[in-house]
Design an enzyme around this catalytic site. Structure first.
Site, PDB file in Angstrom:
ATOM      1  N   SER A  74      -3.902   2.833   7.999  1.00 21.79           N
ATOM      2  CA  SER A  74      -3.248   1.789   8.622  1.00 21.79           C
ATOM      3  C   SER A  74      -3.919   1.010   9.980  1.00 21.79           C
ATOM      4  CB  SER A  74      -1.982   2.006   8.691  1.00 21.79           C
ATOM      5  OG  SER A  74      -1.190   0.789   8.975  1.00 21.79           O
ATOM      6  N   ARG A  75      -3.638   1.457  10.903  1.00 23.49           N
ATOM      7  CA  ARG A  75      -4.326   1.253  12.082  1.00 23.49           C
ATOM      8  C   ARG A  75      -4.299   2.463  13.270  1.00 23.49           C
ATOM      9  NH1 ARG A  75      -5.505  -2.498  10.071  1.00 23.49           N
ATOM     10  NH2 ARG A  75      -5.182  -4.804  10.198  1.00 23.49           N
ATOM     11  N   CYS A 130       2.245   1.217   7.951  1.00 20.64           N
ATOM     12  CA  CYS A 130       2.898   0.277   8.762  1.00 20.64           C
ATOM     13  C   CYS A 130       1.980  -0.889   9.396  1.00 20.64           C
ATOM     14  CB  CYS A 130       3.895   0.514   9.263  1.00 20.64           C
ATOM     15  SG  CYS A 130       3.391   2.026  10.547  1.00 20.64           S
ATOM     16  N   PRO A 131       2.279  -1.658   9.555  1.00 21.62           N
ATOM     17  CA  PRO A 131       1.554  -2.676  10.582  1.00 21.62           C
ATOM     18  C   PRO A 131       1.539  -2.128  12.332  1.00 21.62           C
ATOM     19  CG  PRO A 131       3.552  -3.786  10.347  1.00 21.62           C
ATOM     20  CD  PRO A 131       3.673  -2.492   9.304  1.00 21.62           C
ATOM     21  N   HIS A 153     -13.443   3.192   8.454  1.00 24.30           N
ATOM     22  CA  HIS A 153     -12.561   2.074   8.168  1.00 24.30           C
ATOM     23  C   HIS A 153     -13.041   1.303   6.986  1.00 24.30           C
ATOM     24  CE1 HIS A 153      -9.962  -0.980  10.629  1.00 24.30           C
ATOM     25  NE2 HIS A 153      -9.970  -1.354   9.260  1.00 24.30           N
ATOM     26  N   ASP A 207      -8.907   6.653   8.345  1.00 24.89           N
ATOM     27  CA  ASP A 207      -9.906   5.666   8.189  1.00 24.89           C
ATOM     28  C   ASP A 207      -9.944   4.851   9.159  1.00 24.89           C
ATOM     29  OD1 ASP A 207     -11.568   4.526   6.321  1.00 24.89           O
ATOM     30  OD2 ASP A 207     -10.073   2.659   5.814  1.00 24.89           O
ATOM     31  N   ILE A 235       0.754  -0.968   0.054  1.00 23.50           N
ATOM     32  CA  ILE A 235       0.087  -0.316   0.048  1.00 23.50           C
ATOM     33  C   ILE A 235       0.746   1.305  -0.068  1.00 23.50           C
ATOM     34  CG2 ILE A 235      -1.732   1.193   1.288  1.00 23.50           C
ATOM     35  CD1 ILE A 235      -2.716  -1.537   2.395  1.00 23.50           C
ATOM     36  N   GLU A 276     -13.155   1.440  17.641  1.00 25.47           N
ATOM     37  CA  GLU A 276     -13.986   1.485  16.202  1.00 25.47           C
ATOM     38  C   GLU A 276     -15.220   0.695  16.837  1.00 25.47           C
ATOM     39  OE1 GLU A 276     -10.300   1.801  13.149  1.00 25.47           O
ATOM     40  OE2 GLU A 276     -11.391  -0.049  13.037  1.00 25.47           O
TER      41      GLU A 276
END
Length: 319
Positions: A236-237, A208-209, A285, A261, A158, A266
């Site tokens: 991402s997160r 990134c994760p 999301h 996002d 991504i 959430e």
């Protein structure tokens, strides 16, 4: 093989087919599972598929028949891999299925923050343009992206796609990545530290994760390094950002805007202060939810189960 899907609705609300999975065994699909329902539903399963149900040590140890956990997503931080390893349980994920869709959402946020299409659409509908004495009017800043600097945190599929698109728009691209400079395309310049990236860029986009090392990388310290005209994008997160620090930075003009996002919680609480800020923009999301991305997701999920059953599993995330 008994296969149970614990939360199938989000990935497949009814527009896709579970039939390819059903060919592989005795399949039960639950749209959602409450915490108190999980053990009963999962107890006799050989293989469990999940998007967001958390597999902690306690749950893993409570399921004697479990041999396989298939995460219906790329991120697999919902699974205690150490506990799975101790039981010999294979854990798989689905990499790269949503690359184009998530990159599109990141670019949509970038264009919205710099061009304000939705803002002007709402003003036109409210009659503001009709009442203008000139054929054009400006009520939000229009920022030309050519010549600006985009910072990418993480150059996986991504991040690399976002880098390619923004470079094509005339932006200079910097990246914080473990890859050496000679492994990068010529339009990307590697920086040595996150501080360098945040201090130099007009926009920073996170790709990134979520790991112990990346949790909270966007914090008061790094936000203070940014230009007051700078923007942050997170597709991402949520926990990559310290939300309290971002709130203060947006309220006090430390940076100009942010677009997300994903959030730490959430769906968010209705009183989350970010929701009240005019310079923070949201999508719920949705980056992974295009029909095209979800079909790719389903295809890989089925193939992951099939290859596990055949004795040569792919996309395994635990050693």
């Amino acid at each position: 093989m008994k296969i149970v899907v614990l939360d199938g609705y989000v990935g497949n609300p009814g527009d896709l087919s579970w039939e390819p999975l059903e060919r592989l065994g005795d399949v039960i699909v639950y749209p959602r599972s409450k915490p108190e329902e999980i053990i009963e539903r999962a107890f006799h399963a050989d293989a469990l598929l999940t998007n967001k149900v958390v597999f902690d040590r306690k749950l893993i140890e409570a399921l004697p028949n479990l041999k396989y956990i298939g995460v219906i997503a790329t991120g697999f931080n919902i699974v205690d891999l150490e506990a799975a390893n101790e039981r010999g349980i294979i854990v798989t994920n689905v990499p790269a299925y949503s690359t184009a869709s998530v990159a599109q959402v990141a670019i949509a946020h970038l264009l919205n923050m710099t061009t304000h299409v939705e803002h002007y659409t709402q003003e036109a509908r409210a009659g503001v343009w009709s009442r203008s004495i000139d054929y054009t009017y400006c009520s939000a800043p229009f920022i030309e992206l050519e010549g600006k600097t985009m910072g990418i945190v993480g150059l996986g599929n991504i991040g690399s796609t976002v880098a390619r698109i923004t470079a094509a728009m005339g932006m200079k691209v910097l990246a914080f990545t473990s890859k050496p400079q000679n492994a990068l395309p010529p339009y990307i310049t590697r920086v040595d530290t996150l501080d360098d990236l945040f201090s130099q860029c007009d926009v920073v986009s996170l790709h990134c994760p979520l790991t112990p090392d990346t949790r909270g990388i966007v914090n008061a310290h790094r936000l203070a390094l940014m230009k007051p005209t700078a923007m942050v994008i997170n597709t991402s997160r949520g926990p990559l950002i310290v939300e309290e620090d971002l709130i203060e930075a947006l309220k006090n003009g430390v940076i100009a805007a942010a677009a997300v996002d994903v959030l730490c919680q959430e769906p968010p609480a209705s009183d989350n202060p970010l929701l009240a800020l005019d310079n923070c923009y949201f999508t719920p999301h949705i980056g992974w939810t295009s029909p095209e991305a979800r079909q790719r997701l389903m295809d890989v999920v089925v193939n992951n189960v099939r290859t596990f059953m055949e004795g040569h599993p792919i996309n395994v995330v635990n050693p």
